[in-house]
Each structure stands twice: as C-alpha cells, then as structure tokens.
Design an enzyme around this catalytic site. Structure first.
Site, PDB file in Angstrom:
ATOM      1  N   SER A  72       0.853  -1.187   0.000  1.00 33.94           N
ATOM      2  CA  SER A  72       0.000   0.000   0.000  1.00 33.94           C
ATOM      3  C   SER A  72       0.883   1.228   0.000  1.00 33.94           C
ATOM      4  O   SER A  72       1.885   1.289   0.725  1.00 33.94           O
ATOM      5  CB  SER A  72      -0.908   0.005   1.228  1.00 33.94           C
ATOM      6  N   HIS A 130       2.501  12.022  -1.009  1.00 29.98           N
ATOM      7  CA  HIS A 130       2.046  13.405  -0.862  1.00 29.98           C
ATOM      8  C   HIS A 130       3.127  14.343  -1.410  1.00 29.98           C
ATOM      9  O   HIS A 130       4.191  14.485  -0.809  1.00 29.98           O
ATOM     10  CB  HIS A 130       1.773  13.725   0.611  1.00 29.98           C
ATOM     11  N   HIS A 168      -2.618   7.283  -4.573  1.00 33.60           N
ATOM     12  CA  HIS A 168      -2.740   6.100  -3.707  1.00 33.60           C
ATOM     13  C   HIS A 168      -2.783   4.871  -4.590  1.00 33.60           C
ATOM     14  O   HIS A 168      -3.383   4.874  -5.665  1.00 33.60           O
ATOM     15  CB  HIS A 168      -4.036   6.183  -2.884  1.00 33.60           C
ATOM     16  N   ASN A 211      -2.853   0.356  -4.002  1.00 31.64           N
ATOM     17  CA  ASN A 211      -2.832  -0.771  -3.079  1.00 31.64           C
ATOM     18  C   ASN A 211      -3.127  -2.043  -3.852  1.00 31.64           C
ATOM     19  O   ASN A 211      -4.031  -2.058  -4.695  1.00 31.64           O
ATOM     20  CB  ASN A 211      -3.873  -0.572  -1.968  1.00 31.64           C
ATOM     21  N   ARG A 240       0.111  -2.964  12.885  1.00 32.18           N
ATOM     22  CA  ARG A 240       1.079  -1.987  13.368  1.00 32.18           C
ATOM     23  C   ARG A 240       0.598  -0.584  13.007  1.00 32.18           C
ATOM     24  O   ARG A 240       0.554  -0.210  11.831  1.00 32.18           O
ATOM     25  CB  ARG A 240       2.441  -2.268  12.734  1.00 32.18           C
TER      26      ARG A 240
END
Length: 309
Positions: free
Chosen positions: A101, A105, A115, A117, A269
């Site tokens: 993923s 920016h 983005h 993924n 995490r």
C-alpha cells in the site's frame, strides 16, 4: 483455530509484492533525489496477530513531502468484520493477508497525491475449504485539476485491465468512484481511477495476474504527471489550498477506508497503517473558492463523477 500454513500460492504473491515495493520506491527515490528509509518490523509471537513487513518512508524530499510505501504479511486466528462483509461464511476464520500500500504526498500543490494498493487475503472456513481473494487499485487526488493528467491516468488503468475483459475498467472505475466518496461531504475524494475488492472470479492464477497488471501499471500512470507538474511555480495561496484539501484525504482514510479499518481491527502496526497521513494539513470553517478560479474548477469540473476516456 490454527493459522493457515503458507502455500506455494502465498509464496508467489509475497515474492511479487516485495519486488513491486522495491521497484516503485527505487523509481521514486531516483526522481526525488532522496532515499527511502526502510523500517522492517515483526509482530511479537505472543500477540494474536503474527507477521512482518517493511515500511519504506521518505520525508521532506525535494518532490515529495511524504512518501510511504508499505509491505505487510500478517496471519491471525480470526478475520475482522471489515474483511467478511461479503463472505459471512468466513466470519471468525483464521486468515493470512498481505499487500503493498502506498500514498505519495507531493510538495508542489500542482502535483496530485496518489494512492495505490494491491493485496490478497486467504482464509480457511470451518469446513476446511481455503478461499483466496484479491483487492486493490489506484486513484488520483489533484489539488489543481488538469484534463490531460486525469485522461492519462485513466487510460493507463484501462489498458492494464483490458487483457482481463472489456468490462473490467468501466466496472472498476465505477467501483472506485463509489468507494472513494466522502458521504458526509457529498464529494468525491479525487478524479478516481480503478478499485476492486473481494475478487476471485477469474480463478487464482488469472486473478493474481490481474492484480500484477494493476501494480505494474502504477509508475506508468503516475510518473509522467509528476514530471509535467513538479517544476510549476506556486505561492502561499496554492499551498494553503493544498493543505486544506489534504484534510479531505485524512477524513476519508480515518472514517471510511476499509484497509485502515482492517489494519486497526486486526491489531496491525499502527505507524505502518497510518503511513498514508500527510505531514501537514489544515481545516478552515466554510472556506469557499473564488468564482472562476482554478480552485473552484476542482469542485465544478474535476470532483464530479465523469468519464475521462
């Protein structure tokens, strides 16, 4: 219940994902001139969720203010609710999940945020039957819209999916528009792209091939746009608008994004799950763009759903 034993299929997907992460971060580092920091992590064996991953992060680069690209491979005793919306027979089943993923920016407000993924989940039902499915996609979020950028991005997405059926791009484009939508704003997050989830209809090999096609198309879809916009001049006005619009990104990721919810619900995490957050963002009350401005065009010409190709 026991956690699924890794299969040959899982090993193949893992190898592809690790290679994809290295290819993408290598290309972005070359473009930016700054290197990624690799943060390898492993879950404590005593925790309910087991696994490991590598978070690649670049901060305060020349082109990218923050660029995060994470690989994770986790195994757990019980699928979280966010993963079983369409597979109720697997509720509570032991599972294995892995994916890459990324969210980049940019520093320059004329360069869009992006983005991407790609992921796979495999789980074993109480009957002993193992199921695997894929998900992913990519989408573009400009702060200042340009027709040629949106057309290019969507064209690459369409061409990547074409070998898997004429229906895939229009179907996944619509899915993307519906998914990356801020309901509380009645507003799209950006100009979209493609998105698919819970996908296994082509069988394992072809579904995996389609996932690879999407992952492999990412650099072709995004880098030409960055090259075109990264040197454009901007001032305080453009920077302030970029920070304001980044607020929409944060709102979507925290309120609606299934991947974020899956990671947090499954005990993942936290730092790696939230690598998509921008380094700086602002909110202002009832900010309205000037009539006829480039900022207003984002709302009137680019955010409304439309066919780009």
């Amino acid at each position: 219940m026991s956690i699924p034993t890794p299969s040959q299929d899982v090993t193949a997907v893992r190898g592809y994902l690790l290679g994809l992460q290295q290819r993408i971060t290598g290309a972005i580092a070359e473009l930016d001139g700054h290197t990624f920091v690799a943060d390898a992590w492993r879950k404590d064996p005593g925790e309910p969720l087991q696994g490991e991953g590598v978070t690649m992060i670049m901060e305060q680069g020349a082109v990218f203010e923050r660029a995060g690209c994470g690989f994770s491979h986790v195994r757990g005793p019980k699928l979280p609710p966010s993963a079983t919306q369409h597979r109720p027979e697997l509720a509570g089943a032991p599972f294995e999940a892995m994916g890459v993923s990324l969210v980049f920016h940019p520093r320059n407000p004329y360069v869009p945020t992006v983005h991407m993924n790609v992921r796979m989940i495999t789980a074993r039902a109480a009957s002993g039957e193992q199921s695997s499915w894929f998900g992913g996609g990519m989408d573009l979020t400009p702060y200042y819209g340009y027709e040629e950028d949106a057309v290019h991005f969507h064209t690459v997405c369409r061409d990547a999916l074409l070998p898997f059926g004429d229906d895939k791009y229009p179907r996944f484009k619509t899915w993307c528009d519906q998914y990356f939508f801020l309901k509380h704003r009645n507003e799209q997050r950006g100009v979209g792209g493609v998105f698919f989830d819970d996908f296994s209809e082509l069988g394992f090999e072809q579904s995996f091939a389609m996932q690879r096609a999407v992952g492999d198309a990412f650099l072709q879809a995004y880098l030409p746009i960055v090259e075109r916009r990264k040197a454009m001049g901007y001032g305080e006005r453009e920077r302030n608008f970029q920070l304001y619009r980044r607020g929409r990104y944060v709102e979507f990721n925290l309120v609606f994004d299934r991947g974020t919810h899956f990671g947090l619900q499954s005990g993942g995490r936290t730092e790696s799950i939230l690598l998509s957050m921008p380094p700086l963002v602002s909110w202002s009350y009832q900010q309205q763009p000037e009539q006829g401005s480039h900022e207003e065009a984002l709302y009137t010409r680019f955010l409304p759903r439309r066919d780009w190709i």
